[in-house]
Design an enzyme around this catalytic site. Structure first.
Site, PDB file in Angstrom:
ATOM      1  N   CYS A  48       0.789  -0.690   0.093  1.00  0.00           N
ATOM      2  CA  CYS A  48       0.072   0.047  -0.164  1.00  0.00           C
ATOM      3  C   CYS A  48       1.447   0.844  -0.083  1.00  0.00           C
ATOM      4  O   CYS A  48       1.529   1.427   1.000  1.00  0.00           O
ATOM      5  CB  CYS A  48      -0.742   0.182   1.219  1.00  0.00           C
ATOM      6  SG  CYS A  48      -1.559   1.449   1.817  1.00  0.00           S
ATOM      7  N   CYS A  92      -0.692   3.705  -6.574  1.00  0.00           N
ATOM      8  CA  CYS A  92      -1.485   2.897  -5.651  1.00  0.00           C
ATOM      9  C   CYS A  92      -1.608   1.385  -6.392  1.00  0.00           C
ATOM     10  O   CYS A  92      -1.971   1.110  -6.695  1.00  0.00           O
ATOM     11  CB  CYS A  92      -2.955   3.582  -6.050  1.00  0.00           C
ATOM     12  SG  CYS A  92      -4.097   2.978  -4.731  1.00  0.00           S
TER      13      CYS A  92
END
Ligand code: DGL
Length: 261
Positions: free
Chosen positions: A73, A183
């Site tokens: 992440c 992302c």
């Protein structure tokens, strides 16, 4: 210890794009994946809140005896990895936008970066970005709304296409030849992005690099699982399992369950 699982956590289902790269490279490793979908998106939260959630996820994975923790992440890595590395002994693998390879390969010297607000405003991202703006101009866009649609299982919809038409417009007019996906949710919309962008635009993410880094750290710390059987995978969501299940359906030896963590 070597048979212990590798732990993964993300704000939701997106980190499975990286998890898949890791288990492909390391097929004998057991894994636990936490999708903190109840708290997604992290990208709109403050640094303090992101650190707090990362501590919660880390504590759970440590309670399950994880030998290494991967943080697939970008938002969590860029805001919390230094805190985690300082406060826990277990090795951590982070993931950051792949600005360097894009900057070194770009011919137009214009590189697009699509990421969350939390990543783009982080110190770690800005330090890296500054290092490379001597070579290229970067066009940074927040992917507002993309994570929510992917979490809701709507990655291949007209709604997503409409959203991406607006989001990609600045990339279209600026003449980029590389787009960095900053992302871990975004590899799931790579095909749609590629259709919307000119064919000269190469789209890159950091999943394979994170997998290689995981291999290197396990090797150097003598933590590789030397068993010859396929690894077992436990994936948990604290909100709903449908999206997590469908995004990982091609992987064998896995169980997807609801868990309150
Ligand atoms: N998948 C995450 C990332 O790589 C976070 C998305 C979010 O929760 O905002 O940044």
């Amino acid at each position: 210890m070597n048979n212990n699982p590798i732990g993964f956590f993300d704000s939701g289902v997106g980190g499975t794009s990286v998890w898949k790269e890791v288990i492909e490279l390391l097929p004998h490793e057991n894994t636990i994946y936490l999708a903190d979908s109840k708290h997604a998106p992290y990208g709109r939260k403050s640094k303090e809140e992101i650190v707090r959630l990362c501590i919660k996820n880390t504590e759970y994975l440590l309670s399950q005896n994880c030998k290494l923790i991967a943080v697939p992440c970008n938002t969590a890595t860029t805001n919390a990895i230094s805190y985690l590395r300082t406060h826990y002994e277990v090795p951590f693998i982070g993931i950051e936008p792949a600005i360097k390879p894009a900057a070194l390969k770009s011919d137009t010297r214009k590189v697009g970066i699509l990421a969350t607000r939390g990543t783009l405003s982080s110190k770690l991202f800005n330090d890296t970005q500054k290092e490379f703006t001597q070579y290229v101009n970067t066009i940074e866009i927040v992917g507002t709304g993309i994570v929510e649609l992917i979490e809701a299982g709507k990655k291949d919809t007209e709604e997503m296409r409409d959203l991406l038409v607006g989001i990609t417009e600045p990339f279209m007019i600026s003449g980029i030849d590389y787009l960095v996906l900053g992302c871990s949710h975004y590899p799931y919309i790579k095909g749609m992005l590629q259709e919307l962008l000119p064919t000269r635009v190469h789209i890159i993410d950091s999943g394979a690099a994170a997998a290689r880094q995981t291999l290197n750290i396990l090797k150097s710390q003598n933590l590789l699982n030397l068993s010859s059987t396929a690894g077992k995978h436990f994936l948990y969501s604290n909100l709903q399992i449908e999206t997590l299940d469908s995004l990982t359906s091609e992987i064998g030896n896995r169980e997807v369950s609801l868990l309150d963590f």
